[in-house]
Design an enzyme around this catalytic site. Structure first.
Site, PDB file in Angstrom:
ATOM      1  N   GLU A  46      64.395  -0.311  42.525  1.00 37.15           N
ATOM      2  CA  GLU A  46      65.813  -0.010  42.308  1.00 37.15           C
ATOM      3  C   GLU A  46      66.046   0.196  40.811  1.00 37.15           C
ATOM      4  OE1 GLU A  46      68.219  -3.541  42.765  1.00 37.15           O
ATOM      5  OE2 GLU A  46      70.054  -2.401  43.089  1.00 37.15           O
ATOM      6  N   ASN A 106      74.513   3.510  43.179  1.00 37.07           N
ATOM      7  CA  ASN A 106      73.172   2.938  42.980  1.00 37.07           C
ATOM      8  C   ASN A 106      72.309   3.629  44.031  1.00 37.07           C
ATOM      9  OD1 ASN A 106      70.870   1.362  42.896  1.00 37.07           O
ATOM     10  ND2 ASN A 106      71.983  -0.555  42.603  1.00 37.07           N
ATOM     11  N   LYS A 123      73.214   2.837  47.793  1.00 31.96           N
ATOM     12  CA  LYS A 123      73.199   1.418  48.182  1.00 31.96           C
ATOM     13  C   LYS A 123      74.517   1.005  48.851  1.00 31.96           C
ATOM     14  CE  LYS A 123      72.302  -3.118  46.075  1.00 31.96           C
ATOM     15  NZ  LYS A 123      71.936  -3.766  44.766  1.00 31.96           N
ATOM     16  N   GLU A 142      77.737  -5.455  39.887  1.00 36.66           N
ATOM     17  CA  GLU A 142      77.473  -4.195  40.602  1.00 36.66           C
ATOM     18  C   GLU A 142      78.745  -3.638  41.217  1.00 36.66           C
ATOM     19  OE1 GLU A 142      73.226  -5.522  42.339  1.00 36.66           O
ATOM     20  OE2 GLU A 142      73.807  -3.471  42.798  1.00 36.66           O
ATOM     21  N   CYS A 168      67.593  -3.249  47.552  1.00 36.51           N
ATOM     22  CA  CYS A 168      67.823  -4.616  47.104  1.00 36.51           C
ATOM     23  C   CYS A 168      68.610  -5.494  48.080  1.00 36.51           C
ATOM     24  CB  CYS A 168      68.491  -4.594  45.741  1.00 36.51           C
ATOM     25  SG  CYS A 168      68.177  -6.111  44.859  1.00 36.51           S
ATOM     26  N   ASN A 193      66.115  -5.441  42.155  1.00 41.92           N
ATOM     27  CA  ASN A 193      66.224  -6.139  40.859  1.00 41.92           C
ATOM     28  C   ASN A 193      66.932  -7.447  41.188  1.00 41.92           C
ATOM     29  OD1 ASN A 193      66.917  -3.668  38.247  1.00 41.92           O
ATOM     30  ND2 ASN A 193      65.724  -3.409  40.073  1.00 41.92           N
TER      31      ASN A 193
HETATM   32  N1  ING Z   1      70.240  -8.250  43.526  1.00 40.94           N
HETATM   33  C1  ING Z   1      70.182  -9.433  44.282  1.00 40.94           C
HETATM   34  C2  ING Z   1      69.533  -9.277  45.651  1.00 40.94           C
HETATM   35  O1  ING Z   1      70.171  -9.121  46.690  1.00 40.94           O
HETATM   36  C3  ING Z   1      71.193 -11.536  44.914  1.00 40.94           C
HETATM   37  C4  ING Z   1      71.499 -10.151  44.395  1.00 40.94           C
HETATM   38  C5  ING Z   1      70.415 -12.410  44.155  1.00 40.94           C
HETATM   39  C6  ING Z   1      71.647 -11.892  46.146  1.00 40.94           C
HETATM   40  C7  ING Z   1      70.114 -13.688  44.675  1.00 40.94           C
HETATM   41  C8  ING Z   1      71.354 -13.159  46.679  1.00 40.94           C
HETATM   42  C9  ING Z   1      70.582 -14.055  45.929  1.00 40.94           C
HETATM   43  O2  ING Z   1      68.316  -9.380  45.667  1.00 40.94           O
HETATM   44  C10 ING Z   1      70.700  -7.011  43.797  1.00 40.94           C
HETATM   45  N2  ING Z   1      70.602  -6.123  42.795  1.00 40.94           N
HETATM   46  O3  ING Z   1      71.177  -6.684  44.871  1.00 40.94           O
END
Ligand code: ING
Length: 309
Positions: A46, A106, A123, A142, A168, A193
């Protein structure tokens, strides 16, 4: 074709001052390595071309438009397209898309071995928040910088198989996988990410986060009898850590390749897409076993509605 050598090209941290050209050179180095190993399809993460800027708050969003691509391909990524065409290698990567109408997405694309963009995906599930939240140790904006995707989850036939994409956070939502599964998907590419620090609860450690990542991808692959390549942009970016854990998962939900480090790293696996057939024709023969008359809430209700008493 039922057999193919596939790869995930994990990318280590990209710093704010790193140019697109420097990043593309790193991507090409991994593509060269993949070619040496007979890879026919390679997946990049991503937002491969830039640092994960949604960790930063800016008042005027236009100040961040320089993180976006207004055309694809463009001069910065052309060398990657040319190298892939020279190798006859299909690929996918994520980038930030600014449309002529001024919309920000995204996005990720699937490109054929001939260099044609066959599928573009925006996304769907944007985590985080749109306004600065002072109580958070780390911002995740985001929802400030991107619109929710308007493409939905589609597939394309390429290189003899049915390919699809998620990005992601999408991997955490079973709906993402099932919509692709209902189109017969055999390979899902998911760039991510994922920050290591939690924003709200202090007790979540990286191990827990990594477990949830792997659980989501293995479950999605198994429950839809598909291969999956989940590939990270990770490591340190301007003092912020994102976890690695890039994996290739087979249609039985087993991890068959896994990154060991947090930098630029190629993971490779031999895929035999006939392996998708068993699950799709037995346990997950959707036509034989699903009962859609009972699934209405999934598409008609967004949030939770608890019983009144
Ligand atoms: N990043 C994270 C993901 O879904 C996140 C956001 C982090 C959600 C930790 C839950 C726990 O992997 C992105 N960019 O979506």
């Amino acid at each position: 074709m039922t057999k193919m050598t596939i790869a995930g090209a994990q990318i280590g941290g990209i710093q704010k001052d790193e140019t697109r050209e420097e990043v593309v050179a790193r991507m090409i180095a991994l593509m060269d390595d993949a070619h040496e190993k007979g890879v026919a399809f390679i997946a990049y993460p991503e937002m491969t071309l830039t640092t994960f800027f949604p960790r930063f708050y800016v008042e005027d969003r236009a100040d961040f438009d320089h993180w976006f691509e207004t055309e694809m391909p463009n001069a910065s990524v052309q060398p990657l397209f040319e190298r892939a065409r020279e190798y006859g290698m299909g690929f996918t990567f994520g980038y930030c898309e600014l449309t002529p109408e001024g919309e920000h997405f995204n996005t990720s694309i699937i490109v054929s071995p001939k260099g044609e963009i066959l599928l573009s995906y925006r996304k769907t599930h944007l985590p985080g928040h749109a306004e600065f939240e002072p109580e958070r140790t780390h911002q995740h904006l985001e929802k400030r910088y991107f619109l929710p995707g308007d493409t939905g989850f589609n597939v394309v036939r390429s290189q003899g198989i049915i390919m699809g994409m998620s990005i992601c956070n999408d991997r955490r939502w079973p709906e993402s996988w099932r919509v692709l599964g209902l189109q017969g998907v055999q390979l899902v590419s998911i760039g991510y990410n994922t920050p290591s620090q939690n924003n709200l609860s202090k007790d979540e450690g990286i191990e827990r986060r990594m477990y949830h990542h792997e659980l989501s991808v293995c479950a999605g692959a198994y429950q839809n009898s598909t291969y999956a390549i989940a590939v990270a942009k990770c490591g340190m970016e301007d003092g912020n850590h994102m976890f690695a854990g890039s994996i290739i998962v087979d249609p039985d939900g087993f991890v068959i390749a896994k990154a060991q480090g947090e930098g630029d790293e190629l993971i490779v696996a031999e895929a035999d897409f006939d392996k998708c057939t068993f699950g799709k024709s037995t346990v997950f023969n959707f036509d034989a076993h699903r009962r859609i008359e009972h699934y209405g809430l999934i598409a008609s209700q967004t949030g939770v509605k608890e019983p009144s008493e």
